[in-house]
Write an enzyme that holds these catalytic residues in place. Structure first.
Site, mmCIF file in Angstrom:
data_model
loop_
_atom_site.group_PDB
_atom_site.id
_atom_site.type_symbol
_atom_site.label_atom_id
_atom_site.label_comp_id
_atom_site.label_asym_id
_atom_site.label_seq_id
_atom_site.Cartn_x
_atom_site.Cartn_y
_atom_site.Cartn_z
ATOM 1 C CB CYS A 199 48.256 -75.523 9.768
ATOM 2 S SG CYS A 199 46.566 -75.437 10.396
ATOM 3 N NE ARG B 272 47.038 -69.740 16.810
ATOM 4 C CZ ARG B 272 46.574 -68.484 16.865
ATOM 5 N NH1 ARG B 272 47.245 -67.539 17.505
ATOM 6 N NH2 ARG B 272 45.413 -68.170 16.327
ATOM 7 C CE1 TYR C 175 34.908 -78.990 14.958
ATOM 8 C CE2 TYR C 175 36.601 -80.531 15.660
ATOM 9 C CZ TYR C 175 35.622 -80.159 14.755
ATOM 10 O OH TYR C 175 35.365 -80.943 13.658
ATOM 11 C CD GLU C 176 40.988 -80.174 13.581
ATOM 12 O OE1 GLU C 176 41.909 -79.490 13.109
ATOM 13 O OE2 GLU C 176 40.441 -81.107 12.975
ATOM 14 C CB THR D 80 47.649 -91.544 10.446
ATOM 15 O OG1 THR D 80 48.939 -92.050 10.852
ATOM 16 C CG2 THR D 80 47.300 -92.109 9.090
ATOM 17 C CE LYS E 27 42.790 -82.959 18.299
ATOM 18 N NZ LYS E 27 41.950 -84.082 18.738
ATOM 19 N N GLY F 114 45.082 -85.471 10.406
ATOM 20 C CA GLY F 114 44.865 -86.510 9.409
ATOM 21 C C GLY F 114 43.763 -87.472 9.814
#
Length: 431
Positions: free
Chosen positions: A52, A54, A113-114, A188, A190, A192
């Site tokens: 979202c 880059r 961290y995602e 649904t 990662k 979500g």
């Protein structure tokens, strides 16, 4: 040289908003097509990171232009627009950028961290398509290890460190009695999944309905968390009946519109997708709040100052892992010479006159193998320390091996006529 040909080109949140980033977002099919095109051009090591915040393409290629053309060939945006907004880095700078991205230092929300999980998925996808070579795999694994070390050894990931959690903070600030609200979560994957868990863990939400194009995937998560599901075809009616709708899919265009929401009352819509999956005209609906990832990134966070204070620690950790990778790379460059030296020793070992001399000395095969291993180990140490040029180290290894096996003394004693090798050293000039 792989480092010199390692390039990255991309756009991110710093110069573009979600509408522009959405034009250059890459879906799964586009990613697969891009990798096939790359292989057709003889490129065997690259991957694309499309999130979202880059879209970046990393690869070992002759030029940045080639990466740009590959990426834009599978996205909706115009290549000239991309070039006007894009940044590119090469060599050492590209490697440092990769580490900073993987560790959350370049994220829209500092310490996110995602992002490392998203990079792992991107690299895994490219590897499954035979587009990750040994260099890029080692570089990626080192970046992942660095990210883990920073998370464990610093507070860079303390507080609000992801878009999924920023959405939770936003709801806390704008709604009361959240646990009694009716939620619909679309997507649904990662993000979500993480958002769903956060709704339960931090807001006490109970009435959550999951919707996904693959209902089976939604049912797996629903069973895990004790939630409900509805088929994707019922998205409009489910969203119309909900108090809060969160959309986190990778659809290439909006899937929810103003006319889909006919019921009265306040409604909060959170679009975590890039490109946008909720049409902007929804804002014109009375009593409606619509926010996207750019809005969420601006959310005030009391822990931001703490995380900023952890940046020097994180940079120190990155430097240590970069040094480790550099050492590996330097040794990898020496592999051809080490292999050549080992082959030369094996050739000597299998020479008939050498074998007859070894037999006279009662040297068994294990001793001969150990002698070769020792010689090659010493060669690797010398080359790692860069005490000698590769050519000199190679010749000295052969010289030392022959001396250590005492060929010259026995050769003279048995009248073989070979030169006395310890009287005049072999030339140290590289061949």
């Amino acid at each position: 040289m792989e480092i010199e040909q390692f390039h990255i080109v991309g756009i991110n949140y710093k110069k573009t908003d979600t509408s522009i980033r959405g034009q250059f977002a890459l879906n799964t099919q586009g990613y697969a097509n891009l990798l096939i095109k790359a292989q057709g051009l003889g490129i065997n090591s690259l991957f694309v990171l499309s999130t979202c915040n880059r879209t970046e393409i990393y690869g070992i290629v002759p030029s940045v232009e080639l990466l740009t053309e590959l990426l834009c060939s599978e996205t909706q945006g115009d290549i000239n627009t991309f070039k006007s907004l894009a940044y590119h880095k090469s060599g050492r700078q590209a490697i440092e950028h990769y580490f900073h991205v993987a560790c959350g230092l370049d994220s829209q929300i500092l310490g996110d961290y995602e992002i490392v999980g998203q990079i792992k998925q991107a690299v895994k996808f490219a590897k499954a398509h035979n587009c990750i070579n040994a260099f890029l795999e080692r570089l990626s694994n080192t970046a992942f290890q660095t990210s883990k070390a920073i998370k464990n050894q610093t507070e860079l990931s303390g507080g609000t460190v992801s878009v999924a959690f920023a959405a939770i903070q936003f709801l806390r600030l704008h709604l009361s009695d959240i646990s009694q609200k009716k939620f619909v979560l679309v997507g649904t994957g990662k993000i979500g999944h993480n958002t769903c868990k956060n709704l339960i863990d931090y807001l006490g939400a109970k009435d959550i309905t999951l919707i996904n194009r693959s209902q089976q995937k939604a049912e797996v998560i629903a069973k895990e968390l004790g939630l409900k599901t509805r088929p994707f075809e019922q998205l409009k009616s489910a969203a119309d009946a909900a108090d809060i709708v969160i959309v986190a899919t990778n659809a290439p265009q909006p899937i929810l519109f103003k006319e889909d929401l006919q019921s009265a009352g306040k409604k909060v819509l959170i679009d975590l997708s890039v490109p946008r999956n909720i049409d902007l005209l929804v804002k014109n609906r009375p009593q409606t709040i619509l926010v996207n990832v750019d809005d969420l990134s601006k959310l005030a966070d009391a822990t931001l100052k703490t995380r900023q204070g952890e940046i020097p620690k994180a940079l120190t950790i990155i430097d240590a892992y970069l040094a480790e990778f550099t050492q590996w790379y330097q040794m990898r460059k020496n592999v051809p010479i080490i292999r050549a030296a080992k082959q030369s020793l094996l050739d000597i070992h299998h020479c008939s006159w050498f074998q007859s001399l070894q037999a006279q000395q009662c040297v068994n095969p294990q001793q001969q193998e150990d002698a070769i291993k020792t010689a090659i180990k010493n060669l690797a140490i010398k080359m790692r320390s860069q005490e000698q040029t590769p050519g000199c180290a190679y010749i000295e290894t052969l010289h030392d091996y022959l001396n250590n096996t005492a060929i010259q003394g026995h050769a003279l004693e048995n009248g073989q006529g070979h030169p006395k090798m310890d009287s005049e050293p072999l030339s140290a000039e590289p061949h």
